[in-house]
Design an enzyme around this catalytic site. Structure first.
Site, mmCIF file in Angstrom:
data_model
loop_
_atom_site.group_PDB
_atom_site.id
_atom_site.type_symbol
_atom_site.label_atom_id
_atom_site.label_comp_id
_atom_site.label_asym_id
_atom_site.label_seq_id
_atom_site.Cartn_x
_atom_site.Cartn_y
_atom_site.Cartn_z
ATOM 1 N N HIS A 16 0.841 -1.194 0.000
ATOM 2 C CA HIS A 16 0.000 0.000 0.000
ATOM 3 C C HIS A 16 0.876 1.243 0.000
ATOM 4 O O HIS A 16 2.097 1.162 0.113
ATOM 5 C CB HIS A 16 -0.982 0.002 1.182
ATOM 6 C CG HIS A 16 -0.348 0.199 2.528
ATOM 7 N ND1 HIS A 16 -1.029 0.710 3.603
ATOM 8 C CD2 HIS A 16 0.901 -0.034 2.994
ATOM 9 C CE1 HIS A 16 -0.245 0.769 4.659
ATOM 10 N NE2 HIS A 16 0.924 0.323 4.313
ATOM 11 N N CYS A 25 5.801 6.165 4.771
ATOM 12 C CA CYS A 25 4.692 5.336 4.280
ATOM 13 C C CYS A 25 3.929 5.962 3.122
ATOM 14 O O CYS A 25 2.990 5.369 2.599
ATOM 15 C CB CYS A 25 3.738 4.980 5.417
ATOM 16 S SG CYS A 25 4.500 3.877 6.626
ATOM 17 N N HIS A 29 4.943 0.384 -0.311
ATOM 18 C CA HIS A 29 5.666 -0.583 0.515
ATOM 19 C C HIS A 29 4.687 -1.667 0.924
ATOM 20 O O HIS A 29 3.500 -1.594 0.601
ATOM 21 C CB HIS A 29 6.276 0.098 1.751
ATOM 22 C CG HIS A 29 5.248 0.645 2.686
ATOM 23 N ND1 HIS A 29 4.492 1.776 2.403
ATOM 24 C CD2 HIS A 29 4.816 0.213 3.893
ATOM 25 C CE1 HIS A 29 3.669 2.010 3.393
ATOM 26 N NE2 HIS A 29 3.820 1.072 4.326
ATOM 27 N N HIS A 31 3.495 -5.051 3.848
ATOM 28 C CA HIS A 31 3.527 -5.627 5.184
ATOM 29 C C HIS A 31 3.118 -7.090 5.137
ATOM 30 O O HIS A 31 2.354 -7.507 4.264
ATOM 31 C CB HIS A 31 2.552 -4.896 6.120
ATOM 32 C CG HIS A 31 2.864 -3.457 6.315
ATOM 33 N ND1 HIS A 31 3.892 -3.024 7.129
ATOM 34 C CD2 HIS A 31 2.299 -2.341 5.803
ATOM 35 C CE1 HIS A 31 3.929 -1.710 7.110
ATOM 36 N NE2 HIS A 31 2.970 -1.265 6.308
ATOM 37 N N HIS A 75 -1.204 -10.438 -1.546
ATOM 38 C CA HIS A 75 -0.372 -10.077 -2.694
ATOM 39 C C HIS A 75 -1.050 -9.077 -3.623
ATOM 40 O O HIS A 75 -0.889 -9.122 -4.841
ATOM 41 C CB HIS A 75 0.101 -11.330 -3.444
ATOM 42 C CG HIS A 75 1.175 -12.041 -2.695
ATOM 43 N ND1 HIS A 75 0.893 -12.905 -1.664
ATOM 44 C CD2 HIS A 75 2.524 -11.985 -2.786
ATOM 45 C CE1 HIS A 75 2.027 -13.371 -1.172
ATOM 46 N NE2 HIS A 75 3.032 -12.813 -1.816
ATOM 47 N N GLU A 136 0.341 -5.087 11.740
ATOM 48 C CA GLU A 136 1.063 -4.609 10.561
ATOM 49 C C GLU A 136 2.555 -4.967 10.643
ATOM 50 O O GLU A 136 3.180 -5.306 9.645
ATOM 51 C CB GLU A 136 0.873 -3.099 10.478
ATOM 52 C CG GLU A 136 1.470 -2.441 9.283
ATOM 53 C CD GLU A 136 1.129 -0.964 9.232
ATOM 54 O OE1 GLU A 136 -0.022 -0.630 8.917
ATOM 55 O OE2 GLU A 136 2.033 -0.153 9.515
#
Length: 150
Positions: A16, A25, A29, A31, A75, A136
């Site tokens: 995201h 952020c 990137h 998680h 994904h 996260e």
């Protein structure tokens, strides 16, 4: 009969970016999310029911969460569709990437609200969504509790 809480844990990988954010952020990137889903209800008391003694069959809860959350978000890259990220989303999608456009900033806080609404719609009437925990990172998570949202 006592109310019992049942929890099932899931994991999925999602990318995201937070448009307009003032830190790292804002960049795309990802998680390794961990989602804990807790429901509450009373165990089935009919001895002739194949689910006798269960609040809900773990596999039934798994089907709901996999269909609504894991299989959708795993994904994928998530962007707020109300930001200029839609241009990047279109390019990624055109190149065969799994992209989700949502109506919110894709923070853990907003994702857990979205997940709660999606899961609640599919639970049997005798079962209540008690809480969600969306982790996260190892040290950062968001939680949703039904009692906080009545």
């Amino acid at each position: 009969m006592s109310n019992i809480r049942i929890t099932k844990q899931f994991s999925f990988e999602t990318g995201h970016a937070l448009y307009g954010y003032d830190g790292k952020c804002r960049n795309v990137h990802g998680h390794s999310y961990k989602l804990s889903v807790t429901v509450i209800g009373t165990p089935i008391t009919e001895t002739n029911n194949v689910k006798y003694g269960m609040v809900i069959d773990f596999s039934d809860l798994k089907k709901i969460v996999k269909a609504e959350i894991v299989d959708v978000f795993d994904h994928a890259t998530v962007f707020n569709k109300n930001t200029p990220h839609v241009e990047l989303a279109k390019e990624l999608s055109d190149r065969g990437h799994n992209v989700l456009l949502v109506n919110y900033q894709p923070t853990s806080e907003m994702m857990v609200i979205d997940f709660a609404e999606k899961i609640k719609k599919h639970l049997p009437k005798t079962i209540t969504l008690h809480s969600l925990k969306l982790q996260e990172t190892d040290s950062s998570f968001a939680e949703w509790y039904a009692t906080d949202n009545e």
